[in-house]
Design an enzyme around this catalytic site. Structure first.
Site: not given
Length: 521
Positions: A90, A92, A118, A121-122, A150-151, A199, A254, A281
């Protein structure tokens, strides 16, 4: 006695006060600056500009995203990648840590890379990560590979920060182009014919590699099913020491997909003649985790890689990349790099300063209204009968009380702005519980996530408390690991039980005793 120093008439009010912090370039890079005569991106120029917080012309950003997407669209669901290769987890939106990753892992010009998803995001530099990675994909289409996380979807990027970031830095057109590009990302990779790279992990509906090849990936990931599981599933927390023989159980962390067990992984590896599964993940304190070894190969059955150091600026974790060459696997760790500061949720300075202005304005209003005494109110209302005069007096008092309450709210916002932002950051909606501000400073300090999400309470949390460990940060952030609410129906428990019964009947009764491994021999 010396005369007072005259004020310099040449002093500019627009000069940067802290000159050590450079002002971001106002010039947006043009197509001529970003692309060479052959249409290939000049990644060095792009990198230097993005590291200064510079931006591109919107048409240039759209060109990078769409050209990268056209390359991704031609790739298979399951990539075949030869060694040597560097595998990354990730990112991010931590662009400045991504630059450190390439220093540690090697230049993309002469290093084969596989990213496990990923990218957004964040973090506050997600669009920079996308633009740079997509530019590298255009320049090195056969040696830099990107999987979907997943993002990389509309549902999460609208819920978290990426959509807002795109609209602030570019436009919604750029965001929509990114979403179309994310739909093109491959789902998995077969590395050196030995390792399945994804992922999240396994699915009860995927038994062979051909099951991955047959999936329709060009869409928004659904809330359940094999595509969802590849992106969302996790190993059990007690992986390798399970107290149950079930291969798959509902993923309560999740809120979707499954937890998979050590027997499920071993059976999948043996059935597909594989050595291990590499996935991302999940944040890891050391940047990676190696799980219990396979009994048939003696190699870790599962490896997690996480490449975002000091995740969210609070986890204080290391990041890692995995380098595989000549049948030797090395883990290289690295720490976080300094990055420019953004106010939370891309807040501008005017919004940030509003509580200070609001407090003073309401304070002045209260003082003005309080000048009028009860005697003065009474003398002004001599012309009214008793009931009417009393009602008017009560109305005025209520207005004074309301403004006084507003003054308290602004005072809390000013004095406790960091506390407010901390609490908002811990809630998936970014909103405070009703009544927290009007309750004053004490109410704010005692507010917990329990007030917002009772079933995901973090009891006793105070914004003044300093997070001291990785596990504490992970616990506080746990609510943000869930899939946000959506309308898609989830499979019933009965379906899950039937899947587990079928898998249990096929298993060879693998022994579940053993310990986790942190080294490869």
């Amino acid at each position: 006695m010396s005369e007072p120093k005259a004020i310099d008439p040449k002093l500019s009010t627009t000069d940067r006060v802290v000159k050590a912090v450079p002002f971001p370039p106002s010039h947006r890079l043009t197509a001529k600056e970003v692309f060479d005569n052959d249409g290939k991106p000049r990644v060095d120029i792009l990198k230097a500009h993005l590291m200064k917080e510079g931006r591109l012309e919107e048409s240039v950003a759209l060109r990078i995203i769409t050209e990268g997407a056209s390359i991704l669209r031609q790739e298979k669901n399951l990539l075949d990648i030869d060694a040597p290769v560097t595998v990354c987890g990730d990112i991010h939106g931590q662009f400045f840590d991504l630059m450190k990753l390439f220093e540690v892992g090697g230049s993309p010009a002469n290093t084969r890379y596989l990213f496990l998803g990923d990218y957004v995001d964040r973090g506050y530099f997600s669009i920079e990560c996308v633009l740079y990675l997509w530019a590298l994909k255009i320049l090195y289409p056969k040696t830099l590979f990107l999987l979907r996380g997943n993002h990389e979807c509309r549902h999460l990027t609208e819920y978290f920060t990426f959509k807002q970031e795109c609209k602030i830095k570019y436009s919604e057109r750029v965001y929509d182009a990114c979403m179309d590009a994310f739909d093109c990302l491959p789902l998995a990779a077969l590395m050196n014919q030995q390792f399945l790279c994804v992922h999240g992990g396994l699915s009860p509906e995927i038994n062979t590699l051909d099951d991955i090849r047959k999936l329709d990936r060009f869409k928004e990931p659904p809330a359940y099913g094999p595509m969802c599981d590849i992106l969302w599933s996790d190993p059990l927390e007690d992986f390798g020491n399970e107290k149950t023989q079930e291969h798959f159980t509902h993923n309560t962390v999740r809120g979707c997909s499954y937890f998979y067990s050590y027997p499920a992984v071993c059976e999948f590896l043996q059935h597909n003649n594989l050595l291990s599964i590499l996935r991302a993940h999940e944040a890891q304190d050391a940047g990676y985790r190696m799980y219990r070894k396979s009994q048939t190969t003696g190699f870790p059955s599962l490896i997690t890689i996480f490449s975002a150091p000091n995740y969210l600026d609070v986890y204080n974790n290391k990041a890692a990349v995995l380098k595989y060459e000549n049948n030797v696997m090395n883990i290289r760790q690295f720490n976080c790099s300094p990055h420019p500061y953004w106010l939370p949720n891309f807040m501008d300075v005017f919004t940030w300063s509003l509580p200070f202005v609001g407090e003073k304005v309401t304070e002045m209003l209260v003082n003005v209204l309080n000048i009028c005494s009860d005697d003065e109110l009474g003398s002004e209302e001599d012309g009214f009968d008793g009931a009417t005069a009393a009602a008017r007096k009560e109305v005025i008092r209520n207005k004074i009380r309301a403004i006084g309450k507003m003054a308290r709210v602004f005072s809390v916002l000013r004095e406790e702005s960091e506390s407010v932002l901390t609490l908002k950051g811990l809630t998936p909606t970014g909103m405070l519980p009703s009544g927290v501000l009007s309750g004053g400073k004490q109410t704010l300090q005692s507010a917990t996530v329990e007030a917002i999400e009772a079933d995901e309470a973090i009891k006793g949390f105070s914004p003044q408390h300093k997070i001291t460990s990785f596990e504490e940060a992970k616990g506080l952030d746990r609510i943000n690991e869930r899939m946000p609410p959506r309308r898609d129906a989830m499979p019933s428990d009965a379906n899950l039980n039937s899947i587990n019964k079928a898998l249990t009947s096929e298993t060879n009764g693998t022994d579940s005793n053993g310990s986790n491994s942190s080294n490869i021999q």
